[in-house]
Design an enzyme around this catalytic site. Structure first.
Site, short mmCIF file in Angstrom:
data_model
loop_
_atom_site.label_atom_id
_atom_site.label_comp_id
_atom_site.label_asym_id
_atom_site.label_seq_id
_atom_site.Cartn_x
_atom_site.Cartn_y
_atom_site.Cartn_z
N HIS A 186 45.75 41.90 51.60
CA HIS A 186 45.30 40.91 52.26
C HIS A 186 45.70 39.58 52.85
CE1 HIS A 186 42.19 40.28 54.85
NE2 HIS A 186 41.99 38.80 54.26
N CYS A 191 39.08 44.50 54.64
CA CYS A 191 40.87 44.27 54.52
C CYS A 191 41.47 44.30 52.92
CB CYS A 191 41.56 43.95 55.40
SG CYS A 191 42.23 43.86 56.97
CA LIG Z 1 42.42 45.61 57.86
#
Ligand SMILES: [Ca+2]
Ligand SMILES: [Ca+2]
Length: 568
Positions: A133, A79
């Site tokens: 994130h 991510c």
């Molecule tokens: Ca992800």
């Protein structure tokens, strides 16, 4: 408007002999942008054919009306680095942000993100849900839901009352969210992505006096795979099919690095618990739910005054393994993990399918290009506008995916994929005949030329990976205890660092507890100092004061953390 940019755009038009919307003209209104992210979504969507049972009518209809990229890759299979590269336009091997446990604002404190660039150029930038994130970066947005200052991108979300719901925890190494099951709830009661889609839909229904950039971050199918029961219903457990890319003896032809990276404890644990089918069901249900949320937003756009002057971009931050190469989750360089859904619909653009290798790092330059805004020097990937105009246009680029240690990466082109690990191991696949990457050709003399070609196309320089500042590490609780009553370590899982921070006015003594709960002295930390130590999930550390008097113990979780001994 910058003349150079205009000239470049006119030249491009002349060269391609096509018509694109003339957004670069100062008098033309700027196009709106709807930017949809779906977390951890691999190719299990109808139009990509990744799993025969998946149900994604809304993603499929968007693909049909868009330029649908079938060979798009993330710039990192996790991510944080993937999303950072999308929002900054800077690849991990140039920024130094390679992993989830780094912090964007520590590494690039001043970098301007896409929503801020657009705001500065006259756009309204609004967002909801997970775009970065697990933080929002409040300064980059004009508005966010939940409120930007909270730096928490998630609205209230329903979770089961007791957890784990389905998969027993295999040990301290296991990510707590690896679990699945239906919830007795409506979409509204569930909240989460429903509330994100609802907020975005409402923003699409109001009058905007500026062009908008609206970012919609759908969190499912990221784990945990809890969604309302109705999304589980179409996937009865006894009908579940295993991933088409699964091959039990797939590891034999991999270099040692690939053999190590493939098998992980998650997949072994899931199989041992007899839950592979339940897990697949949970992923299919979560995708089905995410698709419905995308559908809600697309319906809102269709019903809005902006249906015809809005660019729609939909992407996932990376793929996902459900047993392929004995792996569960992400973090690998194989196609199942690097290839992502990508759809771009422009107001005047023709729908089509593009098989050119493209990187998500191209999204920022592409949107600036489509909006007729000046390019940004730091962006390191090409705009996709030539491909939006002509999907078969000449495209001399490859897509690079950086793995989490600098020097390990994969290279994707029209047909071939090359993986290299920093310690030298190599893999080469012909995706035309081998889409699941079962046959590693790196050792084959017949493919020596291809191998040379991709070695030459590989990145040569890798920015160093910077460790997280100690103050940004999650803080573990010190449990008051006597040395005699402290449990032993049960280390289990991959190593990482723990940092002992001594904020007290005297030295502290750190002991490691062995498996039989016997303390072993490691080191002292002076007042005002800190010390980094490698550890593993399930390890137990004991802290005493300088005279050996008990303070307490710490049990390691599944990730890096700090232990702060406050003033005594
Ligand atoms: Ca992800
Ligand atoms: Ca193989």
């Amino acid at each position: 408007m910058n003349n150079k940019i205009l000239n470049k755009a006119s030249l491009l038009l002349a060269l391609l002999c096509i018509s694109v919307p003339s957004f670069s003209h100062a008098q033309q209104p700027k196009p709106n942008i709807l930017f949809i992210a779906v977390d951890d979504l691999n190719d299990w969507i109808g139009c990509m054919g990744g799993h025969p049972q998946t149900i994604t009518p809304n993603l499929d209809r968007l693909a049909k009306s868009s330029m649908f990229f079938t060979n798009a890759h993330c710039s990192a299979p996790a991510c944080n680095p993937s999303r950072t590269a999308i929002f900054t336009g800077i690849s991990p091997h140039r920024s130094g942000l390679y992993a989830n446990n780094q912090k964007m604002r520590e590494i690039m404190p001043e970098v301007e993100l896409l929503p801020k660039t657009l705001s500065r150029q006259g756009y309204y930038s609004g967002g909801s849900g997970k775009m970065l994130h697990y933080f929002i970066d409040a300064r980059s947005w004009d508005e966010y839901f939940p409120k930007a200052e909270s730096e928490n991108p998630f609205p209230r979300t329903l979770y089961p009352e007791t957890r784990p719901l389905s998969l027993p925890r295999g040990g301290p190494w296991q990510y707590i969210e690896t679990d699945w099951g239906p919830l007795q709830a409506t979409d509204q009661e569930y909240g989460g992505d429903y509330l994100v889609a609802d907020w975005i839909s409402k923003k699409l229904a109001v009058k905007h006096d500026k062009p908008f950039f609206l970012a919609c971050g759908i969190y499912r199918p990221h784990e945990p795979w809890f969604v309302p029961e109705k999304y589980f219903k179409p996937f009865p457990l006894d009908s579940i099919q295993h991933p088409t890319g699964y091959k039990a003896d797939d590891l034999d032809d991999l270099p040692v690095e690939g053999q190590r990276r493939g098998p992980n404890r998650y997949f072994a644990h899931i199989q041992k618990e007899g839950q592979w089918e339940q897990a697949i069901q949970g992923y299919l249900a979560s995708i089905h739910f995410a698709d419905a949320m995308v559908g809600k937003v697309l319906d809102a756009l269709d019903a809005s005054p902006y249906a015809d002057n809005t660019i729609v971009v939909l992407w996932s931050d990376h793929g996902w393994h459900l047993g392929e190469k004995q792996h569960w989750q992400k973090f690998t360089g194989w196609r199942v993990c690097t290839r992502v859904p990508l759809m771009i619909r422009t107001p005047a653009g023709k729908p089509g399918v593009c098989a050119r290798p493209v990187s998500l790092t191209s999204l920022s330059p592409t949107l600036l290009d489509l909006a007729g805004l000046p390019a940004i020097k730091q962006h390191d990937s090409p705009s996709l506008v030539p491909l939006l105009n002509r999907p078969a246009a000449k495209w001399p680029h490859v897509a690079i995916t950086d793995l989490e240690e600098p020097g390990s990466f994969s290279v994707s082109d029209d047909r071939w994929r090359y993986i290299r690990y920093k310690t030298g191991g190599e893999e080469l696949y012909d995706n035309q005949s081998d889409p699941h990457e079962w046959h590693n050709l790196a050792e084959s003399t017949a493919h020596a030329m291809q191998l040379e070609k991709y070695r030459a196309l590989s990145p040569k320089n890798f920015a160093p990976k910077l460790a997280l500042n100690v103050s940004s590490l999650p803080r573990l609780k010190v449990i008051p205890s006597s040395l005699a009553k402290t449990p032993g370590s049960q280390p289990d899982g991959n190593p990482f660092d723990v940092v002992f921070v001594n904020q007290s006015s005297a030295a502290i003594r750190i002991y490691w507890m062995d498996e039989k709960a016997k303390p072993k002295f490691y080191f002292e930390v002076e007042p005002g100092q800190y010390k980094r130590q490698q550890t593993r999930p399930g390890a137990v550390w004991f802290v005493a004061d300088k005279d050996g008097a008990d303070i307490g113990y710490i049990q390691m979780d599944d990730r890096s953390a700090r232990v702060v001994i406050a003033k005594q």
